[in-house]
Design an enzyme around this catalytic site. Structure first.
Site, PDB file in Angstrom:
ATOM      1  CG  HIS A 163      -0.274  -0.113   2.521  1.00  0.00           C
ATOM      2  ND1 HIS A 163       0.202  -1.310   2.991  1.00  0.00           N
ATOM      3  CD2 HIS A 163       0.024   0.805   3.454  1.00  0.00           C
ATOM      4  CE1 HIS A 163       0.759  -1.126   4.175  1.00  0.00           C
ATOM      5  NE2 HIS A 163       0.680   0.149   4.485  1.00  0.00           N
TER       6      HIS A 163
ATOM      7  CG  HIS B 245       0.719   5.467   4.051  1.00  0.00           C
ATOM      8  ND1 HIS B 245      -0.095   5.373   5.164  1.00  0.00           N
ATOM      9  CD2 HIS B 245       1.498   4.354   4.074  1.00  0.00           C
ATOM     10  CE1 HIS B 245       0.193   4.262   5.823  1.00  0.00           C
ATOM     11  NE2 HIS B 245       1.155   3.617   5.184  1.00  0.00           N
TER      12      HIS B 245
END
Ligand code: AMP
Ligand code: ZN
Length: 135
Positions: free
Chosen positions: A99, A101
């Site tokens: 992932h 951010h």
């Protein structure tokens, strides 16, 4: 993946607040935002960290982060943002599903990062050489 919270989000087994999705990625609001508007871009497929992600997926990630960041800045009225990818638990990666951010920022004080110390210039070329040897 059996016990991956982001796989559960992808599959709809646990709820998420999504702002965008396509064949490869989902962008969703971070449940513990560092700043208002903090969101995550996660891969639909389970990859542990950046070194595990195929290049053709990574190649789409930064253009998507740019598109999402532009919308975040307009949406929450922030002038700036950080893009952060933690890779490995030692680097602070708590969820081992890739992932990225996007963290909108109002000022440098709201998330203070420690500054670096001046490099030892007798050692820096050797560190560079050690890296170069592995490229
Ligand atoms: P990292 O430290 O880079 O692994 O960051 C993991 C991020 O995932 C943290 O910012 C968490 O707040 C966020 N997070 C964990 N679980 C959820 C969830 N169910 N929905 C949204 N964000 C989550
Ligand atoms: Zn996963």
């Amino acid at each position: 993946m059996g016990d991956c919270v982001f796989c559960d989000i992808v599959n709809g087994r646990i709820p998420s607040i999504r702002v965008y999705e396509d064949a490869d990625f989902i962008a969703l609001m971070d449940i513990n935002p560092l700043t208002p508007g903090h969101l995550l871009i996660i891969t639909r497929d389970h990859y542990g960290a950046t070194l595990d992600v195929p290049d053709h997926i990574l190649a789409k990630a930064l253009p998507l982060a740019k598109k999402i960041a532009e919308a975040v800045l307009l949406g929450v009225g922030s002038p700036a943002f950080n893009i952060l990818i933690n890779n490995g638990p030692e680097a602070g990666q708590a969820v081992s599903h890739w992932h990225l951010h996007v963290v909108p920022r109002q000022n440098p004080q709201e998330l203070p990062l420690p500054g670096g110390a001046p490099a030892d210039l007798t050692k820096l070329p050797f560190t560079a050489a050690a890296i170069r040897e592995n490229l």
